[in-house]
Design a protein around this motif. Structure first.
Motif, PDB file in Angstrom:
ATOM      1  N   ASP A  34       0.814  -1.204   0.000  1.00  0.00           N
ATOM      2  CA  ASP A  34       0.000   0.000   0.000  1.00  0.00           C
ATOM      3  C   ASP A  34       0.848   1.256   0.000  1.00  0.00           C
ATOM      4  O   ASP A  34       0.427   2.297   0.479  1.00  0.00           O
ATOM      5  N   TYR A  35       2.018   1.167  -0.565  1.00  0.00           N
ATOM      6  CA  TYR A  35       2.906   2.333  -0.594  1.00  0.00           C
ATOM      7  C   TYR A  35       2.459   3.349  -1.638  1.00  0.00           C
ATOM      8  O   TYR A  35       1.716   3.036  -2.567  1.00  0.00           O
ATOM      9  N   THR A  36       2.944   4.543  -1.479  1.00  0.00           N
ATOM     10  CA  THR A  36       2.659   5.594  -2.451  1.00  0.00           C
ATOM     11  C   THR A  36       3.417   5.328  -3.742  1.00  0.00           C
ATOM     12  O   THR A  36       4.605   5.000  -3.719  1.00  0.00           O
ATOM     13  N   ILE A  37       2.729   5.462  -4.855  1.00  0.00           N
ATOM     14  CA  ILE A  37       3.350   5.254  -6.156  1.00  0.00           C
ATOM     15  C   ILE A  37       3.269   6.546  -6.959  1.00  0.00           C
ATOM     16  O   ILE A  37       2.375   7.366  -6.754  1.00  0.00           O
ATOM     17  N   PHE A  42      -0.194   8.529  -6.349  1.00  0.00           N
ATOM     18  CA  PHE A  42      -1.344   7.879  -5.710  1.00  0.00           C
ATOM     19  C   PHE A  42      -0.950   7.329  -4.359  1.00  0.00           C
ATOM     20  O   PHE A  42      -0.009   6.557  -4.235  1.00  0.00           O
ATOM     21  N   ASN A  43      -1.708   7.746  -3.346  1.00  0.00           N
ATOM     22  CA  ASN A  43      -1.536   7.230  -1.996  1.00  0.00           C
ATOM     23  C   ASN A  43      -2.890   6.766  -1.497  1.00  0.00           C
ATOM     24  O   ASN A  43      -3.762   7.593  -1.216  1.00  0.00           O
ATOM     25  N   SER A  44      -3.084   5.474  -1.379  1.00  0.00           N
ATOM     26  CA  SER A  44      -4.380   4.923  -0.995  1.00  0.00           C
ATOM     27  C   SER A  44      -4.737   5.233   0.452  1.00  0.00           C
ATOM     28  O   SER A  44      -5.892   5.088   0.849  1.00  0.00           O
ATOM     29  N   CYS A  77       8.966   5.715 -13.075  1.00  0.00           N
ATOM     30  CA  CYS A  77       8.094   5.291 -11.993  1.00  0.00           C
ATOM     31  C   CYS A  77       8.869   5.389 -10.684  1.00  0.00           C
ATOM     32  O   CYS A  77      10.104   5.340 -10.676  1.00  0.00           O
ATOM     33  N   ALA A  78       8.129   5.532  -9.599  1.00  0.00           N
ATOM     34  CA  ALA A  78       8.775   5.691  -8.302  1.00  0.00           C
ATOM     35  C   ALA A  78       7.858   5.190  -7.205  1.00  0.00           C
ATOM     36  O   ALA A  78       6.628   5.204  -7.351  1.00  0.00           O
ATOM     37  N   VAL A  79       8.469   4.770  -6.113  1.00  0.00           N
ATOM     38  CA  VAL A  79       7.732   4.266  -4.956  1.00  0.00           C
ATOM     39  C   VAL A  79       8.280   4.891  -3.684  1.00  0.00           C
ATOM     40  O   VAL A  79       9.501   4.933  -3.488  1.00  0.00           O
ATOM     41  N   TYR A  80       7.370   5.357  -2.846  1.00  0.00           N
ATOM     42  CA  TYR A  80       7.728   5.848  -1.522  1.00  0.00           C
ATOM     43  C   TYR A  80       7.266   4.786  -0.542  1.00  0.00           C
ATOM     44  O   TYR A  80       6.072   4.576  -0.346  1.00  0.00           O
ATOM     45  N   ALA A  81       8.228   4.108   0.095  1.00  0.00           N
ATOM     46  CA  ALA A  81       7.936   2.889   0.847  1.00  0.00           C
ATOM     47  C   ALA A  81       7.611   3.140   2.319  1.00  0.00           C
ATOM     48  O   ALA A  81       8.197   2.521   3.210  1.00  0.00           O
ATOM     49  N   LYS A  82       6.670   4.022   2.547  1.00  0.00           N
ATOM     50  CA  LYS A  82       6.167   4.259   3.893  1.00  0.00           C
ATOM     51  C   LYS A  82       4.678   4.572   3.783  1.00  0.00           C
ATOM     52  O   LYS A  82       4.223   5.125   2.805  1.00  0.00           O
ATOM     53  N   PHE A 123      10.957   9.908  -2.721  1.00  0.00           N
ATOM     54  CA  PHE A 123      10.733   8.547  -3.192  1.00  0.00           C
ATOM     55  C   PHE A 123      11.973   7.684  -2.989  1.00  0.00           C
ATOM     56  O   PHE A 123      13.101   8.110  -3.232  1.00  0.00           O
ATOM     57  N   ASP A 124      11.734   6.444  -2.532  1.00  0.00           N
ATOM     58  CA  ASP A 124      12.830   5.549  -2.175  1.00  0.00           C
ATOM     59  C   ASP A 124      13.366   4.776  -3.374  1.00  0.00           C
ATOM     60  O   ASP A 124      14.557   4.487  -3.453  1.00  0.00           O
ATOM     61  N   PHE A 125      12.486   4.382  -4.279  1.00  0.00           N
ATOM     62  CA  PHE A 125      12.892   3.534  -5.397  1.00  0.00           C
ATOM     63  C   PHE A 125      12.450   4.179  -6.705  1.00  0.00           C
ATOM     64  O   PHE A 125      11.339   4.719  -6.807  1.00  0.00           O
TER      65      PHE A 125
END
Length: 131
Positions: free
Chosen positions: A30-33, A50-52, A97-102, A118-120
């Protein structure tokens, strides 16, 4: 741990493309993408985030792509997507593309304005819109 982006290419004005970004070494959960792009000779900009878990405004689209692009993810496949319709020359760019893993409650706009959080990151895929 990596994100592998794909789906870019040459498309005619008015056409469509779907960008994919496969995560490995971690789960999207459910991380932010986010999707960002860098047009030729310009700075990187946030296209959609997008952050659910956002308290408000979980999905953000930059004004020029609103109603044309759609961000989504498939947690089962560990893939995030950017569906792009009605493409025009101004959409030509390298897309990341990027992911924030929190897990947080911040809005999609909050993250699209802060790419450094963003982490990745994926390696980028080139989209060229031209006739």
């Amino acid at each position: 741990v990596q994100l592998q982006a794909s789906g870019g290419g040459l498309v005619q004005p008015g056409g469509s493309l779907t960008l994919s970004c496969t995560a490995s070494g971690f789960t999207l959960d459910d991380y932010t993408i986010g999707w960002f792009r860098q047009p030729p000779g310009k700075e990187r900009e946030g296209v959609s985030c997008f952050n659910s878990h956002a308290s408000v405004g979980g999905t953000y689209y930059e004004d020029s792509v609103k109603y044309r692009f759609t961000i989504s993810r498939d947690n089962a496949k560990n893939i995030l997507y950017l569906q792009m319709n009605s493409l025009n020359a101004e959409d030509t760019a390298v897309y990341y593309c990027a992911v924030y893993a929190k897990r947080t409650q911040d809005s999609g706009l909050y993250y699209c304005l802060r790419p450094h959080m963003f982490d990745f990151w994926g390696q980028g895929t080139l989209v060229t819109v031209s006739s």
